[in-house]
Design a protein around this motif. Structure first.
Motif: not given
Length: 65
Positions: A45-55, A9-23
């Motif tokens: 902050s847990g050390g994960e890193a997710n690369d997301l291609a702009y295309e 129930g808090e603010r977030a960063v939401v990334v939506i891909s062209k195929d409809g998947t969300t992170r």
């Protein structure tokens, strides 16, 4: 592992891909967002890193509850 913001129930960063998947990551769990050449990298902050291609990205929303 970062908790989805909707579960907390808090603010977030939401990334939506062209195929409809969300992170979704709670804003408090985001350590850094790198905007580089050809990709966006979301670091948690847990050390994960997710690369997301702009295309593959449709949009990125920051601070949504």
């Amino acid at each position: 592992m970062a908790m989805p913001a909707d579960a907390l129930g808090e603010r977030a960063v939401v990334v939506i891909s062209k195929d409809g998947t969300t992170r979704e990551v709670a804003l408090g769990d985001v350590a850094r967002i790198d905007i580089g050449q050809g990709k966006l990298t979301l670091h948690t902050s847990g050390g994960e890193a997710n690369d997301l291609a702009y295309e593959s990205l449709d949009r990125m929303l920051i601070g949504l509850p």
